[in-house]
Write an enzyme that holds these catalytic residues in place. Structure first.
Site, PDB file in Angstrom:
ATOM      1  N   LYS A 213      54.850  41.983  50.928  1.00 45.62           N
ATOM      2  CA  LYS A 213      53.418  41.973  51.257  1.00 45.62           C
ATOM      3  C   LYS A 213      52.860  40.552  51.204  1.00 45.62           C
ATOM      4  CE  LYS A 213      52.408  43.239  46.492  1.00 45.62           C
ATOM      5  NZ  LYS A 213      52.290  44.375  45.556  1.00 45.62           N
TER       6      LYS A 213
ATOM      7  N   TYR B 188      34.444  13.602  40.617  1.00 43.57           N
ATOM      8  CA  TYR B 188      33.118  14.220  40.541  1.00 43.57           C
ATOM      9  C   TYR B 188      32.712  14.406  39.089  1.00 43.57           C
ATOM     10  CZ  TYR B 188      33.022  15.618  45.497  1.00 43.57           C
ATOM     11  OH  TYR B 188      33.004  15.646  46.856  1.00 43.57           O
TER      12      TYR B 188
HETATM   13  C1  LIG Z   1      53.337  44.266  44.567  1.00 44.18           C
HETATM   14  C2  LIG Z   1      53.999  45.507  44.146  1.00 44.18           C
HETATM   15  C3  LIG Z   1      55.316  45.494  43.662  1.00 44.18           C
HETATM   16  C4  LIG Z   1      56.046  44.210  43.372  1.00 44.18           C
HETATM   17  O1  LIG Z   1      55.598  43.736  42.138  1.00 44.18           O
HETATM   18  P1  LIG Z   1      56.201  42.405  41.453  1.00 44.18           P
HETATM   19  O2  LIG Z   1      55.501  42.351  40.150  1.00 44.18           O
HETATM   20  O3  LIG Z   1      55.846  41.275  42.357  1.00 44.18           O
HETATM   21  O4  LIG Z   1      57.659  42.588  41.340  1.00 44.18           O
HETATM   22  C5  LIG Z   1      55.933  46.699  43.397  1.00 44.18           C
HETATM   23  N1  LIG Z   1      55.280  47.873  43.582  1.00 44.18           N
HETATM   24  C6  LIG Z   1      54.003  47.938  44.013  1.00 44.18           C
HETATM   25  C7  LIG Z   1      53.338  49.253  44.181  1.00 44.18           C
HETATM   26  C8  LIG Z   1      53.315  46.760  44.303  1.00 44.18           C
HETATM   27  O5  LIG Z   1      52.043  46.815  44.716  1.00 44.18           O
END
Ligand SMILES: *Cc1c(COP(=O)(O)O)cnc(C)c1O
Length: 379
Positions: free
Chosen positions: A41, A260
């Site tokens: 993702k 800044y």
């Molecule tokens: C993002 C996600 C993962 C992966 O999680 P990590 O902590 O990056 O290994 C697994 N299952 C779901 C449902 C997720 O949303």
């Protein structure tokens, strides 16, 4: 071969596809009897699906999770043979994306179940995943709803999930009793769906041991080299190196200031490198060496790595520019045009994240568009 664009780039990102493949194989091996999926993702956690997906497929991954159907449609041509699961599930109106691209929706609620069943009756059989909430209270049918569905004599024969999944809330904290609780609740749900594959573990969950592995694990961050478990040495290989170019090196006399808010103060004659990276590049303002609220809680901001040495960020990170104190490097060692490592082989992305009160996941997924990307490693 480094392209001329890469050599002249202001900022550059090197993604090591061999390290990525090694990390996936390592997570697959750590998954015991289960097979490991890969979570792709958010454009493969910011690294780029165009390169990451084929590399992971070549190393053996056949199951891929993405957030939504649009990401799934982008992924499909890259891995034509793989199974692609859509975590956000199906909406009224986006059903065609699933059927046209052979995407497997995760069913997260009774409402999504109704949308899916309606789509089935219109278009014919299609696989799905049933998500059961075992304690995260984010998405999924309750365990009771799932068990009732399994035992419902009126359940349509066409509803046959290929996977039952749940998600752990505290997998990064092995001592947390919620892990064991969620495992027991998950078993209640999977027990009602005899013979259906099950999946509970994200990266952290893989490290919790065999009980958590079931048939499929879902590692994401560990595959990209990030920390999955708190307070232990990260066993994964770094995958991403982010570098930015020094535009100018200037001298500030003792008692002087920079940035800044005059937020960097110097009590010795100092050499300051001005670097072409800022919060618009995901180098978050909160990692600033000084002048931000977070520095009242944790004294140290981010470090960069330059000519074999760690150098501290000073003052505030701005949109496009950051200052590093290079006084401790030999005079004339640092020149305009040099690249400084922001994170990668020498500085862990999670260390930069900690300086900014965040996590490696957020650093990686906010890198932005201004890096010239270079992919190394044969696949
Ligand atoms: C993002 C996600 C993962 C992966 O999680 P990590 O902590 O990056 O290994 C697994 N299952 C779901 C449902 C997720 O949303």
């Amino acid at each position: 071969m480094l392209s001329p664009e890469f050599l002249s780039a202001s900022n550059r990102l090197t993604v090591d596809l061999n390290a990525l493949a090694d990390n996936w194989r390592s997570m697959n091996a750590r998954s015991g009897k289960a097979r490991a999926a890969a979570v792709l993702k958010a454009d493969a956690y910011g690294l780029g699906i165009d390169e990451a997906a084929p590399a992971l497929y070549a190393s053996g991954a056949r199951d891929f999770f993405v957030a939504n159907a649009e990401e799934g449609a982008d992924l499909r041509p890259l891995v034509p043979e793989a199974r692609i699961y859509i975590l956000a599930g199906m909406w009224p109106g986006n059903e065609p994306l699933f059927f046209d691209n052979d995407l497997v929706p995760v069913i997260n609620s009774e409402e999504q179940l109704a949308v899916f069943m309606a789509a089935l009756s219109e278009r014919g059989d299609h696989p799905c995943v049933l998500h059961v909430d075992t304690g995260m209270n984010r998405l999924g049918l309750t365990v009771e709803e799932a068990v009732a569905l399994a035992n419902d004599p009126a359940r349509p024969a066409s509803f046959s999930p290929v996977l039952i999944m749940s998600h752990l809330a505290c997998a990064d904290d092995p001592g947390n009793p919620l892990n064991d609780y969620q495992l027991r609740r998950f078993r209640e749900a999977t027990g009602a769906f005899e013979g259906v594959d099950a999946s509970l573990a994200n990266s952290g969950g893989v490290f919790l041991g065999n009980d958590y592995h079931f048939e499929l694990t879902r590692p994401g961050i560990a595959v990209y080299g990030g920390e999955a478990v708190n307070d232990v040495v990260n066993p994964m290989k770094p995958v991403v190196t982010a570098e930015a170019r020094i535009i100018q090196v200037r001298t500030v006399v003792s008692g002087g200031h920079a940035s800044y808010g005059a937020s960097a103060r110097f009590n010795r004659d100092s050499r300051i490198a001005t670097v072409a990276v800022g919060y618009a590049d995901g180098y978050h303002r909160s990692v600033s060496g000084g002048g931000v609220t977070l520095r009242q809680a944790t004294p140290s901001g981010a470090f960069g790595f330059l000519h074999g040495q760690k150098v501290p960020h000073v003052g505030r990170v701005t949109m496009d520019l950051s200052l590093f104190d290079v006084t401790d490097l030999p005079e004339n060692a640092v020149r305009p045009g040099d690249y400084i490592e922001l994170f990668g082989r020498h500085i862990a992305v999670d260390d930069v994240a900690r300086a900014g009160g965040t996590i490696g996941y957020e650093m990686l997924t906010s890198l932005g568009r201004r890096y010239e990307r270079h992919y190394v490693g044969a696949v």
